[in-house]
Design a protein around this motif. Structure first.
Motif, mmCIF file in Angstrom:
data_model
loop_
_atom_site.group_PDB
_atom_site.id
_atom_site.type_symbol
_atom_site.label_atom_id
_atom_site.label_comp_id
_atom_site.label_asym_id
_atom_site.label_seq_id
_atom_site.Cartn_x
_atom_site.Cartn_y
_atom_site.Cartn_z
ATOM 1 N N GLY A 51 -7.551 -13.932 -7.416
ATOM 2 C CA GLY A 51 -6.236 -14.524 -7.595
ATOM 3 C C GLY A 51 -5.307 -13.581 -8.326
ATOM 4 O O GLY A 51 -4.146 -13.418 -7.949
ATOM 5 N N LEU A 52 -5.838 -12.909 -9.348
ATOM 6 C CA LEU A 52 -5.033 -11.918 -10.068
ATOM 7 C C LEU A 52 -4.619 -10.789 -9.138
ATOM 8 O O LEU A 52 -3.468 -10.355 -9.152
ATOM 9 N N CYS A 53 -5.581 -10.333 -8.318
ATOM 10 C CA CYS A 53 -5.268 -9.253 -7.375
ATOM 11 C C CYS A 53 -4.189 -9.719 -6.401
ATOM 12 O O CYS A 53 -3.243 -8.987 -6.092
ATOM 13 N N GLY A 54 -4.349 -10.970 -5.925
ATOM 14 C CA GLY A 54 -3.381 -11.502 -4.980
ATOM 15 C C GLY A 54 -2.004 -11.583 -5.611
ATOM 16 O O GLY A 54 -0.996 -11.239 -4.997
ATOM 17 N N LEU A 55 -1.966 -12.000 -6.855
ATOM 18 C CA LEU A 55 -0.719 -12.096 -7.603
ATOM 19 C C LEU A 55 -0.047 -10.731 -7.648
ATOM 20 O O LEU A 55 1.160 -10.601 -7.413
ATOM 21 N N SER A 56 -0.864 -9.732 -7.961
ATOM 22 C CA SER A 56 -0.344 -8.381 -8.093
ATOM 23 C C SER A 56 0.252 -7.898 -6.780
ATOM 24 O O SER A 56 1.372 -7.385 -6.738
ATOM 25 N N VAL A 87 -9.116 -3.399 -22.027
ATOM 26 C CA VAL A 87 -8.209 -4.059 -21.091
ATOM 27 C C VAL A 87 -6.819 -3.446 -21.168
ATOM 28 O O VAL A 87 -6.175 -3.190 -20.141
ATOM 29 N N ILE A 88 -6.385 -3.164 -22.404
ATOM 30 C CA ILE A 88 -5.053 -2.564 -22.539
ATOM 31 C C ILE A 88 -5.025 -1.201 -21.874
ATOM 32 O O ILE A 88 -4.091 -0.861 -21.141
ATOM 33 N N ALA A 89 -6.093 -0.412 -22.113
ATOM 34 C CA ALA A 89 -6.148 0.915 -21.495
ATOM 35 C C ALA A 89 -6.131 0.779 -19.975
ATOM 36 O O ALA A 89 -5.414 1.515 -19.281
ATOM 37 N N ALA A 90 -6.914 -0.183 -19.447
ATOM 38 C CA ALA A 90 -6.966 -0.371 -17.992
ATOM 39 C C ALA A 90 -5.580 -0.683 -17.457
ATOM 40 O O ALA A 90 -5.136 -0.113 -16.455
ATOM 41 N N THR A 91 -4.866 -1.590 -18.158
ATOM 42 C CA THR A 91 -3.540 -1.982 -17.708
ATOM 43 C C THR A 91 -2.583 -0.805 -17.726
ATOM 44 O O THR A 91 -1.864 -0.549 -16.756
ATOM 45 N N VAL A 92 -2.596 -0.090 -18.869
ATOM 46 C CA VAL A 92 -1.627 0.991 -19.025
ATOM 47 C C VAL A 92 -1.901 2.113 -18.028
ATOM 48 O O VAL A 92 -0.984 2.619 -17.369
ATOM 49 N N ILE A 93 -3.180 2.469 -17.888
ATOM 50 C CA ILE A 93 -3.494 3.582 -16.981
ATOM 51 C C ILE A 93 -3.176 3.197 -15.538
ATOM 52 O O ILE A 93 -2.588 3.976 -14.782
ATOM 53 N N ALA A 94 -3.532 1.964 -15.165
ATOM 54 C CA ALA A 94 -3.231 1.534 -13.791
ATOM 55 C C ALA A 94 -1.725 1.496 -13.576
ATOM 56 O O ALA A 94 -1.227 1.930 -12.526
ATOM 57 N N ALA A 95 -0.982 0.999 -14.574
ATOM 58 C CA ALA A 95 0.473 0.943 -14.425
ATOM 59 C C ALA A 95 1.047 2.346 -14.300
ATOM 60 O O ALA A 95 1.963 2.590 -13.505
ATOM 61 N N ALA A 96 0.479 3.283 -15.075
ATOM 62 C CA ALA A 96 0.951 4.667 -14.985
ATOM 63 C C ALA A 96 0.685 5.219 -13.595
ATOM 64 O O ALA A 96 1.543 5.885 -12.993
ATOM 65 N N ALA A 97 -0.507 4.890 -13.057
ATOM 66 C CA ALA A 97 -0.807 5.320 -11.693
ATOM 67 C C ALA A 97 0.188 4.693 -10.724
ATOM 68 O O ALA A 97 0.634 5.334 -9.766
ATOM 69 N N GLY A 98 0.548 3.425 -10.999
ATOM 70 C CA GLY A 98 1.533 2.759 -10.157
ATOM 71 C C GLY A 98 2.855 3.499 -10.162
ATOM 72 O O GLY A 98 3.494 3.662 -9.126
ATOM 73 N N TRP A 144 1.608 -17.389 -15.355
ATOM 74 C CA TRP A 144 2.739 -17.814 -16.164
ATOM 75 C C TRP A 144 3.731 -16.667 -16.322
ATOM 76 O O TRP A 144 4.935 -16.810 -16.122
ATOM 77 N N LEU A 145 3.172 -15.489 -16.649
ATOM 78 C CA LEU A 145 4.008 -14.303 -16.845
ATOM 79 C C LEU A 145 4.769 -13.976 -15.557
ATOM 80 O O LEU A 145 5.980 -13.733 -15.565
ATOM 81 N N THR A 146 4.033 -13.990 -14.433
ATOM 82 C CA THR A 146 4.655 -13.598 -13.172
ATOM 83 C C THR A 146 5.714 -14.606 -12.753
ATOM 84 O O THR A 146 6.799 -14.230 -12.310
ATOM 85 N N TYR A 156 4.331 -2.957 -12.534
ATOM 86 C CA TYR A 156 3.865 -4.301 -12.889
ATOM 87 C C TYR A 156 2.680 -4.695 -12.026
ATOM 88 O O TYR A 156 1.655 -5.180 -12.510
ATOM 89 N N SER A 157 2.823 -4.440 -10.729
ATOM 90 C CA SER A 157 1.759 -4.805 -9.805
ATOM 91 C C SER A 157 0.466 -4.062 -10.130
ATOM 92 O O SER A 157 -0.618 -4.650 -10.199
ATOM 93 N N ALA A 158 0.604 -2.756 -10.377
ATOM 94 C CA ALA A 158 -0.585 -1.962 -10.675
ATOM 95 C C ALA A 158 -1.188 -2.372 -12.006
ATOM 96 O O ALA A 158 -2.416 -2.406 -12.164
ATOM 97 N N GLY A 159 -0.329 -2.729 -12.978
ATOM 98 C CA GLY A 159 -0.843 -3.165 -14.274
ATOM 99 C C GLY A 159 -1.677 -4.426 -14.156
ATOM 100 O O GLY A 159 -2.782 -4.519 -14.705
ATOM 101 N N LEU A 160 -1.156 -5.394 -13.389
ATOM 102 C CA LEU A 160 -1.925 -6.619 -13.154
ATOM 103 C C LEU A 160 -3.257 -6.299 -12.496
ATOM 104 O O LEU A 160 -4.303 -6.853 -12.833
#
Lengths: 277, 380
Positions: B53-58, B99-110, B184-186, B225-229
């Protein structure tokens, strides 16, 4: 190898040029072509050339039927719908192939197998010669077809504005089926030519992904461009395999693709225009 | 048909349309909360639904709302997974830091993908993201120090602030909380100027640009945002599957994500969740059908004698045990949805609801889509 990329890319470009659809199932049509040819040669003992012709005919008919039954319904919908549709179709083809022919790996014997010519100290095997010759002939025929025949020009017209072409008396639906047949036929030719060099299995279709790189590099919508792009990608892969560390060979094509898209999205031979609102 | 009569601006600003709608969502939340008690056998599968669901949201934010179709989202998921596992296990930092690192790194990749993507439109972008995903997959395979290379990497159970989430039920609620927070955030983001700008870009880039939307900024933001999610989802996904191998994050997974948003219904958050339920539960259903179907379908043939029944049973059994069947079914469903219900499950639900609320006056033309016969992507 580059010529094969070029041939598959040619299939993409043909469909794109004529219908502005991008066919993600092109690689899987190639796989079907190779399997059909294999089936005729090995299971039914048909001669190579007859099997070649049969494979082209069957896959081309299949392409036309596909257009008439499935793809015609999504004309006029967003391009994204078509991308998803062809991805889905590709998955179905792969499942079909694995059920019909099994997931083993096959080899296709041809008249060119294990023969080679020496040209000035360089040995060239006939399989590669067959690929190059086939590509050149096919490319010339298609180029002439699109530039000089009424049907070819009609196809280009249909691609630019379907409604206007329809008003001009061009049977747009039949044009689309025809172009799908041609494109599927080209994929089958590529598949049969590729079969002796690379082995036949159900994942043969993934070569389509690299052919994308070729098509984009040449500029989507340009027939000579797709061939030049294909050969370039083939050479880049070769050199990346020879001079760069292990692992670069497989991704070189994609790196080039990304670079081209970022720097010059229209490719080497493509054209861009601005949309009027 | 209910009509909400608004008497104050607070009603417009509220997350829900009215009290009834809010109560329905509360009821859903309660239902999901007691689900582990009702069907304990499926807790693991349902937590996978939440992660999907999170992936779908993203992907919905990117493809459904901003109109940028990506075929490379499995790469972001993989980046999130590997970043999380590397930070928590190899560096020994706490779970939250992972989790924060995962979000930030993925968002940076995004952002890295998003910036060159500004020059591309439509199908080119899809191809570019596909190429990106293939490159990243190769990186996963080669970068032994971080990813474990081809051998893969075992993932330990999550421990957050000293509390272990090793049990199935605990992990289920962890996923539920993260998904609810993400939703909620999205939902709030999509109601804000940012979300409006994304929708405007989707509908017409040129129109959005003339209204003062900075395409570069908003497209990059959507990608980030999408990559961070996806990165957060990746952290949970790593714990869920328990063992990371590079071939998990293949193109096929990206296609599954895309299948999710298409089957669910593009352009709706409900669709992302419906799609996730569908895609995550389909393999479960297929494997059950695999066991049950041959016996069931061969039953009528036993009337013609036991031999006939056995023959049909064996043939069917061999057919459903084919390894290639599952992707084929996925493909078939995708094709059928595109052809017959382009609005997805959510669209079907919307039609049903409108049908009943307007009961004798429903017209099929309400949802007819306009066709464009000159959709030259070359001229954009």
């Amino acid at each position: 190898m580059g010529c094969i990329y070029g041939l598959v890319a040619l299939g993409f470009v043909l469909i794109y040029k004529a219908t502005e659809l991008v066919n993600f199932a092109q690689g899987d049509l190639l796989m079907l072509g190779a399997f059909v040819c294999y089936m005729f040669v090995i299971w039914y003992g048909v001669g190579y050339w007859a099997a070649f012709a049969l494979a082209i005919a069957i896959v081309a008919l299949f392409g036309a039927a596909l257009d008439a039954s499935v793809l015609r319904r999504v004309i006029g919908q967003p391009q994204f719908a078509v991308v998803m549709l062809t991805i889905g179709l590709g998955a179905i083809f792969r499942a079909f192939a694995s059920m019909t022919w099994g997931s083993e790996i096959y080899t296709l014997p041809t008249p060119f197998s294990a023969k080679a010519t020496r040209v000035g100290g360089v040995t060239i095997s006939h399989e590669y010669v067959s690929i190059i010759v086939g590509t050149v002939i096919l490319c010339a025929v298609l180029y002439a077809f699109f530039t000089y025949t009424r049907v070819g020009v009609a196809m280009q017209a249909a691609s630019q504005n379907q409604l206007a072409a329809y008003y001009m008396g061009i049977p747009v639906k039949r044009m689309f089926s025809l172009i799908w047949a041609i494109s599927a036929g080209v994929a089958a030719i590529a598949g049969v030519l590729l079969a002796p060099v690379s082995l036949i299995d159900i994942n043969l279709g993934f070569i389509g992904l690299k052919a994308f790189a070729a098509a984009v590099l040449g500029g989507f919508g340009s027939i000579p461009g797709s061939l030049v792009g294909g050969i370039t990608i083939g050479l880049i892969e070769l050199f990346a395999g020879a001079y760069l560390p292990h692992g670069f060979k497989d991704v070189a094509a994609y790196v080039v693709l990304l670079a081209v898209l970022a720097i010059r999205p229209q490719g080497m031979f493509g054209t861009v225009g601005r949309k009027k609102v | 048909m209910r009509f909400v009569f608004k008497t104050s601006y607070a009603q417009d600003l509220g997350l829900f349309r009215d009290g009834v709608q809010r109560n329905w969502y509360l009821a859903l939340l309660v239902g999901v909360a007691v689900l582990p008690v009702l069907v304990p056998a499926y807790v693991g599968d349902v937590s996978l639904v939440f992660i999907y669901g999170l992936c779908g949201l993203s992907l919905m934010v990117l493809a459904g709302y901003t109109g940028l179709v990506s075929l490379g989202h499995a790469a972001f998921l993989g980046i999130g997974s590997y970043a999380h596992v590397y930070v928590t296990q190899d560096l020994g930092l706490p779970w939250l830091a992972g989790v924060i690192a995962a979000t930030v790194i993925a968002a940076a990749a995004g952002v890295i993908v998003g910036v060159p993507a500004l020059r591309m439109t439509g199908v080119y972008l899809t191809i570019a993201t596909l190429a990106f995903a293939l490159i990243i997959q190769e990186v996963f395979a080669r970068w032994d120090a971080v990813t474990g290379g081809l051998k893969g990497k075992a993932v330990s159970k999550p421990v957050i602030f000293g509390v272990s989430f090793a049990g199935d039920n605990a992990f289920y609620f962890l996923c539920l909380v993260v998904l609810a927070a993400g939703l909620w955030l999205t939902a709030n983001l999509l109601r804000s100027p940012t979300g409006r700008a994304w929708v405007a870009i989707r509908d017409s880039e040129i129109a959005a640009q003339s209204m003062g939307v900075n395409l570069a900024v908003y497209k990059t933001m959507a990608f980030a945002y999408s990559a961070g999610l996806m990165g957060i989802a990746g952290a949970l996904f790593a714990h869920k599957i328990g063992f990371l191998a590079q071939d998990i994050f293949s193109v096929l997974l990206s296609i599954q994500f895309l299948l999710m948003v298409v089957v669910g219904g593009l352009g709706s958050l409900h669709g992302a969740i419906f799609g996730a339920v569908f895609v995550a539960m389909l393999p479960v259903m297929i494997s059950q059908a695999r066991d049950a179907l041959p016996a069931m379908l061969s039953q009528p043939f036993t009337l013609f004698g036991k031999a006939a029944g056995d023959t049909v049973f064996l043939a069917l059994d061999r057919f459903v045990k084919q390894p290639g069947l599952e992707p084929g079914i996925f493909g078939l469903i995708l094709v059928l949805f595109i052809l017959f219900e382009p609005l997805g499950i959510y669209g079907r639900w919307l039609k049903l609801r409108v049908y009943f609320s307007l009961f004798p006056l429903y017209k099929a033309a309400t949802f007819r889509r306009q066709k464009a016969y000159m959709r030259s992507e070359r001229l954009r």
